[in-house]
Design a protein around this motif. Structure first.
Motif, PDB file in Angstrom:
ATOM      1  N   SER A 258       0.837  -1.214   0.000  1.00 49.44           N
ATOM      2  CA  SER A 258       0.000   0.000   0.000  1.00 49.44           C
ATOM      3  C   SER A 258       0.860   1.247   0.000  1.00 49.44           C
ATOM      4  O   SER A 258       0.570   2.229  -0.710  1.00 49.44           O
ATOM      5  CB  SER A 258      -0.929  -0.020   1.226  1.00 49.44           C
ATOM      6  OG  SER A 258      -1.763  -1.155   1.215  1.00 49.44           O
ATOM      7  N   LEU A 259       1.917   1.241   0.787  1.00 52.70           N
ATOM      8  CA  LEU A 259       2.799   2.407   0.833  1.00 52.70           C
ATOM      9  C   LEU A 259       3.622   2.533  -0.442  1.00 52.70           C
ATOM     10  O   LEU A 259       3.937   3.643  -0.884  1.00 52.70           O
ATOM     11  CB  LEU A 259       3.717   2.292   2.052  1.00 52.70           C
ATOM     12  CG  LEU A 259       4.409   3.571   2.536  1.00 52.70           C
ATOM     13  CD1 LEU A 259       3.384   4.650   2.818  1.00 52.70           C
ATOM     14  CD2 LEU A 259       5.218   3.285   3.789  1.00 52.70           C
ATOM     15  N   TRP A 260       3.963   1.392  -1.070  1.00 53.88           N
ATOM     16  CA  TRP A 260       4.733   1.415  -2.309  1.00 53.88           C
ATOM     17  C   TRP A 260       3.932   2.063  -3.443  1.00 53.88           C
ATOM     18  O   TRP A 260       4.487   2.760  -4.281  1.00 53.88           O
ATOM     19  CB  TRP A 260       5.140  -0.003  -2.682  1.00 53.88           C
ATOM     20  CG  TRP A 260       5.954  -0.113  -3.924  1.00 53.88           C
ATOM     21  CD1 TRP A 260       5.489  -0.355  -5.179  1.00 53.88           C
ATOM     22  CD2 TRP A 260       7.372   0.050  -4.043  1.00 53.88           C
ATOM     23  NE1 TRP A 260       6.519  -0.369  -6.073  1.00 53.88           N
ATOM     24  CE2 TRP A 260       7.699  -0.128  -5.407  1.00 53.88           C
ATOM     25  CE3 TRP A 260       8.385   0.304  -3.146  1.00 53.88           C
ATOM     26  CZ2 TRP A 260       8.993  -0.049  -5.873  1.00 53.88           C
ATOM     27  CZ3 TRP A 260       9.687   0.378  -3.604  1.00 53.88           C
ATOM     28  CH2 TRP A 260       9.983   0.212  -4.951  1.00 53.88           C
ATOM     29  N   LYS A 261       2.617   1.838  -3.459  1.00 55.32           N
ATOM     30  CA  LYS A 261       1.782   2.457  -4.487  1.00 55.32           C
ATOM     31  C   LYS A 261       1.752   3.977  -4.357  1.00 55.32           C
ATOM     32  O   LYS A 261       1.653   4.703  -5.342  1.00 55.32           O
ATOM     33  CB  LYS A 261       0.362   1.912  -4.397  1.00 55.32           C
ATOM     34  CG  LYS A 261       0.243   0.427  -4.713  1.00 55.32           C
ATOM     35  CD  LYS A 261      -1.190  -0.044  -4.525  1.00 55.32           C
ATOM     36  CE  LYS A 261      -1.316  -1.544  -4.772  1.00 55.32           C
ATOM     37  NZ  LYS A 261      -2.701  -2.020  -4.550  1.00 55.32           N
ATOM     38  N   ILE A 262       1.878   4.469  -3.115  1.00 53.73           N
ATOM     39  CA  ILE A 262       1.843   5.922  -2.893  1.00 53.73           C
ATOM     40  C   ILE A 262       3.197   6.538  -3.191  1.00 53.73           C
ATOM     41  O   ILE A 262       3.299   7.534  -3.919  1.00 53.73           O
ATOM     42  CB  ILE A 262       1.416   6.231  -1.442  1.00 53.73           C
ATOM     43  CG1 ILE A 262       0.012   5.668  -1.174  1.00 53.73           C
ATOM     44  CG2 ILE A 262       1.462   7.727  -1.171  1.00 53.73           C
ATOM     45  CD1 ILE A 262      -0.431   5.795   0.262  1.00 53.73           C
ATOM     46  N   GLU A 263       4.244   5.964  -2.641  1.00 48.40           N
ATOM     47  CA  GLU A 263       5.590   6.540  -2.795  1.00 48.40           C
ATOM     48  C   GLU A 263       6.629   5.416  -2.806  1.00 48.40           C
ATOM     49  O   GLU A 263       6.982   4.887  -1.747  1.00 48.40           O
ATOM     50  CB  GLU A 263       5.889   7.520  -1.658  1.00 48.40           C
ATOM     51  CG  GLU A 263       7.230   8.217  -1.784  1.00 48.40           C
ATOM     52  CD  GLU A 263       7.486   9.186  -0.662  1.00 48.40           C
ATOM     53  OE1 GLU A 263       8.558   9.803  -0.648  1.00 48.40           O
ATOM     54  OE2 GLU A 263       6.609   9.318   0.206  1.00 48.40           O
ATOM     55  N   PRO A 264       7.121   4.999  -3.987  1.00 50.89           N
ATOM     56  CA  PRO A 264       8.191   3.983  -4.029  1.00 50.89           C
ATOM     57  C   PRO A 264       9.446   4.485  -3.327  1.00 50.89           C
ATOM     58  O   PRO A 264       9.880   5.622  -3.537  1.00 50.89           O
ATOM     59  CB  PRO A 264       8.421   3.781  -5.529  1.00 50.89           C
ATOM     60  CG  PRO A 264       7.190   4.281  -6.187  1.00 50.89           C
ATOM     61  CD  PRO A 264       6.669   5.392  -5.324  1.00 50.89           C
ATOM     62  N   HIS A 265      10.010   3.641  -2.500  1.00 50.70           N
ATOM     63  CA  HIS A 265      11.172   4.015  -1.705  1.00 50.70           C
ATOM     64  C   HIS A 265      12.114   2.826  -1.652  1.00 50.70           C
ATOM     65  O   HIS A 265      11.662   1.676  -1.520  1.00 50.70           O
ATOM     66  CB  HIS A 265      10.724   4.425  -0.294  1.00 50.70           C
ATOM     67  CG  HIS A 265      11.751   5.180   0.473  1.00 50.70           C
ATOM     68  ND1 HIS A 265      12.786   4.565   1.141  1.00 50.70           N
ATOM     69  CD2 HIS A 265      11.910   6.509   0.683  1.00 50.70           C
ATOM     70  CE1 HIS A 265      13.525   5.480   1.735  1.00 50.70           C
ATOM     71  NE2 HIS A 265      13.022   6.670   1.470  1.00 50.70           N
ATOM     72  N   PRO A 266      13.422   3.035  -1.756  1.00 47.10           N
ATOM     73  CA  PRO A 266      14.355   1.893  -1.731  1.00 47.10           C
ATOM     74  C   PRO A 266      14.314   1.115  -0.426  1.00 47.10           C
ATOM     75  O   PRO A 266      14.505  -0.105  -0.428  1.00 47.10           O
ATOM     76  CB  PRO A 266      15.724   2.552  -1.965  1.00 47.10           C
ATOM     77  CG  PRO A 266      15.533   3.995  -1.662  1.00 47.10           C
ATOM     78  CD  PRO A 266      14.121   4.308  -1.998  1.00 47.10           C
ATOM     79  N   HIS A 267      14.069   1.778   0.696  1.00 48.55           N
ATOM     80  CA  HIS A 267      13.978   1.046   1.962  1.00 48.55           C
ATOM     81  C   HIS A 267      12.743   0.149   2.002  1.00 48.55           C
ATOM     82  O   HIS A 267      12.777  -0.935   2.593  1.00 48.55           O
ATOM     83  CB  HIS A 267      13.942   2.039   3.125  1.00 48.55           C
ATOM     84  CG  HIS A 267      15.216   2.805   3.272  1.00 48.55           C
ATOM     85  ND1 HIS A 267      15.364   3.878   4.138  1.00 48.55           N
ATOM     86  CD2 HIS A 267      16.422   2.675   2.647  1.00 48.55           C
ATOM     87  CE1 HIS A 267      16.588   4.361   4.040  1.00 48.55           C
ATOM     88  NE2 HIS A 267      17.244   3.644   3.143  1.00 48.55           N
ATOM     89  N   LEU A 268      11.658   0.593   1.388  1.00 49.08           N
ATOM     90  CA  LEU A 268      10.483  -0.259   1.286  1.00 49.08           C
ATOM     91  C   LEU A 268      10.785  -1.495   0.447  1.00 49.08           C
ATOM     92  O   LEU A 268      10.389  -2.616   0.798  1.00 49.08           O
ATOM     93  CB  LEU A 268       9.324   0.519   0.663  1.00 49.08           C
ATOM     94  CG  LEU A 268       8.667   1.616   1.495  1.00 49.08           C
ATOM     95  CD1 LEU A 268       7.624   2.347   0.669  1.00 49.08           C
ATOM     96  CD2 LEU A 268       8.032   1.041   2.743  1.00 49.08           C
ATOM     97  N   ALA A 269      11.484  -1.292  -0.678  1.00 48.43           N
ATOM     98  CA  ALA A 269      11.822  -2.421  -1.538  1.00 48.43           C
ATOM     99  C   ALA A 269      12.726  -3.418  -0.820  1.00 48.43           C
ATOM    100  O   ALA A 269      12.527  -4.638  -0.912  1.00 48.43           O
ATOM    101  CB  ALA A 269      12.494  -1.912  -2.813  1.00 48.43           C
ATOM    102  N   GLU A 270      13.704  -2.921  -0.085  1.00 51.09           N
ATOM    103  CA  GLU A 270      14.607  -3.830   0.635  1.00 51.09           C
ATOM    104  C   GLU A 270      13.862  -4.626   1.692  1.00 51.09           C
ATOM    105  O   GLU A 270      14.074  -5.830   1.850  1.00 51.09           O
ATOM    106  CB  GLU A 270      15.726  -3.008   1.271  1.00 51.09           C
ATOM    107  CG  GLU A 270      16.753  -3.841   2.005  1.00 51.09           C
ATOM    108  CD  GLU A 270      17.849  -2.991   2.621  1.00 51.09           C
ATOM    109  OE1 GLU A 270      18.752  -3.571   3.246  1.00 51.09           O
ATOM    110  OE2 GLU A 270      17.783  -1.753   2.480  1.00 51.09           O
TER     111      GLU A 270
END
Length: 548
Positions: A288-300
């Motif tokens: 849900s957060l990735w759809k709003i704002e992709p972030h490298p820490h989220l991906a990791e």
């Protein structure tokens, strides 16, 4: 406007009344003390109106004469007060502009024209004059007197707070802010300062409670209050993650409700779910957060959610992120890194080059260098990507007041400001690359050195070594003064012969006896025993050194 309307109404009423009397003529007879007065109705009405106006004029005249001393005194008092306020206004403007001479002059004039107990701004002007003249102790005393007066308490506390901040007395500044909040909770500067101090001390409960009070009192805007509360809840969740994962999860979820794009809150919530072995909810929060704002820490966090996953499993999760947010540099880099871990170099290179075309940055060039090293190992191509990485703009990071941090913090370590960190490129890289002459993404890809053509390598031939046996000859050399090194071979001892001159006896023996083919114990192959280093040594007689 109202008076003009009333005057018009009265005039119209009088005109209408006289017109009505004119349409209805009559006589009025008055008998008083044997006197009879007879007149028309119109004349009588006019006389009555004139008499009323005369009485009013006489009353006004008497009242004016009676109150004239007070009016004259009030006139001069108002004139003096106006001059005092003019001096006070001029002095405050001069103090704000830094004109100490004019501010001191106007302060003295205002005190002479106005009473300090009736006009508190005179104390403020004197305090500011003392501050710009460098008389800080006197200014602090004036602010303390103002803080004791209920009418000027807030102004005095703010002056003391600013002086404490200027001198670096943070504890005193905190106390002044706390006092101001207790006496006047509607002061924005006091509320913000108290929030910062409580946050710096890690008193998250008190900070959240104070923020709720400010929000109810409409001191802070609702949107700003929600953002700050989300930051405070995230900070508290970060501290509670190790000891209380459930409480950290609740705080992080509450923060996400207030600020849906707060990446640190989503990561804390996901980690708390993972500690509870709830992978599905952790993935849902991150997606849900990735759809709003992709972030490298989220991906990791998403790709490495389970420590036991294989490289292929991590690649599948990275592909899912790319499906949620296609054509995004962060999605492409996540897939490229996961493909590199699975040794899928073609796909890793394709995704990394696509991300490079969208957003050239240092980490993308370094990733391409890693791909080149693991796939080809060509030093020229590796140096090409490393050279571009040196010239490329830096990656985004958490930045607050010029301070770059590897992780998110609720407060700025420079100023102590709440919610100061932003995910962006450091300020030093806004103007351009570090070095001149950097290539664009397309040029860097096009100028990649080609791979060298592989040279055919001939298999090495295995030489056959044949041992040569020569009879040992004992030669006695007298060396009475120095020890000699002797060779013991087959229980016979012979001193070491000097190198340089051939021995005629050995040459003669070799010429007389022809060489016979020796048996090869290894049949033309290298010895199987790794301890055997030399073929001749393996076939030669046992030799040892003896020092006499």
């Amino acid at each position: 406007m109202i008076r003009l309307f009333l005057f018009a109404v009265a005039t119209l009423a009088l005109g209408w009344g006289f017109s009505w009397l004119a349409d209805r003529p009559g006589l009025i007879t008055v008998t008083w003390q044997n006197m009879e007065i007879e007149t028309s109705l119109m004349v009588a009405a006019t006389a009555i109106v004139a008499l009323v106006f005369a009485v009013m004029f006489v009353w006004w005249l008497i009242q004016t004469i009676w109150t004239s001393p007070h009016s004259v005194r009030r006139f001069f008092r108002a004139r003096k007060r106006d001059r005092g306020y003019q001096a006070l206004s001029t002095g405050l403007i001069a103090a704000g502009a830094g004109n100490a001479l004019l501010a001191r002059k106007m302060s003295a004039r205002a005190r002479g024209l106005l009473r300090a107990d009736q006009e508190p701004l005179i104390k403020l002007l004197e305090a500011q004059t003392a501050m710009i003249e460098g008389r800080n102790d006197e200014a602090r005393e004036l602010f303390e007197k103002m803080a004791e007066d209920p009418e000027t308490r807030e102004l005095g506390l703010r002056g003391l707070y600013m002086e404490a901040r200027r001198l670096g007395a943070n504890e005193a500044a905190r106390q002044y802010a706390e006092t101001a909040v207790e006496n006047a909770p509607y002061l924005p500067w006091a509320a913000e300062a108290t929030l910062e101090y409580r946050s710096q001390a890690g008193r998250w409960e008190d900070a959240v409670r104070l923020l709720d009070q400010q929000k109810i009192a409409n001191v802070i805007e609702r949107k700003q209050a929600d953002r700050w509360k989300a930051v405070l809840l995230t900070a508290r969740a970060t501290e509670r993650l190790e000891s209380d994962p459930k409480g950290a999860r609740d705080d992080a979820k509450a923060a996400l409700k207030l600020a849906k794009d707060l990446v640190p809150a989503g990561i804390i919530a996901a980690k708390a779910y993972l500690r509870e072995d709830n992978l599905r909810k952790a993935a849902s929060v991150l997606e849900s957060l990735w759809k709003i704002e992709p972030h490298p820490h989220l991906a990791e966090t998403y790709v490495r959610a389970r420590s036991g996953d294989s490289a292929a499993d991590r690649l599948k999760r990275a592909e899912k992120l790319e499906a949620l947010k296609p054509n995004n540099p962060e999605s492409l880099l996540a897939v490229a890194q996961a493909a590199l871990d699975t040794q899928d170099f073609t796909r890793a290179r394709t995704k990394a080059e696509a991300a490079l075309r969208m957003d050239p940055r240092e980490s993308t060039y370094l990733l391409l260098a890693d791909i080149e090293e693991r796939e080809t190992g060509d030093q020229g191509r590796i140096r090409h990507w490393l050279n571009q990485a040196l010239r490329a703009p830096r990656d985004p990071a958490w930045v607050a007041d010029g301070y770059v941090s590897e992780r998110w913090l609720p407060l700025s370590p420079v100023t102590g400001r709440l919610d100061a960190f932003e995910w962006k490129r450091p300020f030093g890289q806004l103007e351009g690359p570090v070095e001149e002459g950097s290539l664009s993404a397309e040029s860097a890809i096009a100028n990649l050195p080609p791979l060298p053509e592989p040279q055919p390598v001939e298999p090495p031939s295995e030489p056959r070594l044949e041992p040569v046996h020569q009879p040992a000859k004992v030669v006695d050399i007298e060396q009475p003064k120095a020890p000699s090194l002797s060779i013991v071979r087959d229980k016979e001892t012979s001193p070491v012969e000097p190198v340089g001159k051939p021995k005629p006896e050995v040459a003669a023996v070799s010429a007389e006896k022809p060489k016979e083919p020796a048996a090869d114990p290894f049949n033309g192959r290298p010895p199987d025993d790794p301890g055997v280093k030399d073929h001749e040594a393996a076939t030669a007689p046992t030799t040892r050194l003896k020092l006499f």
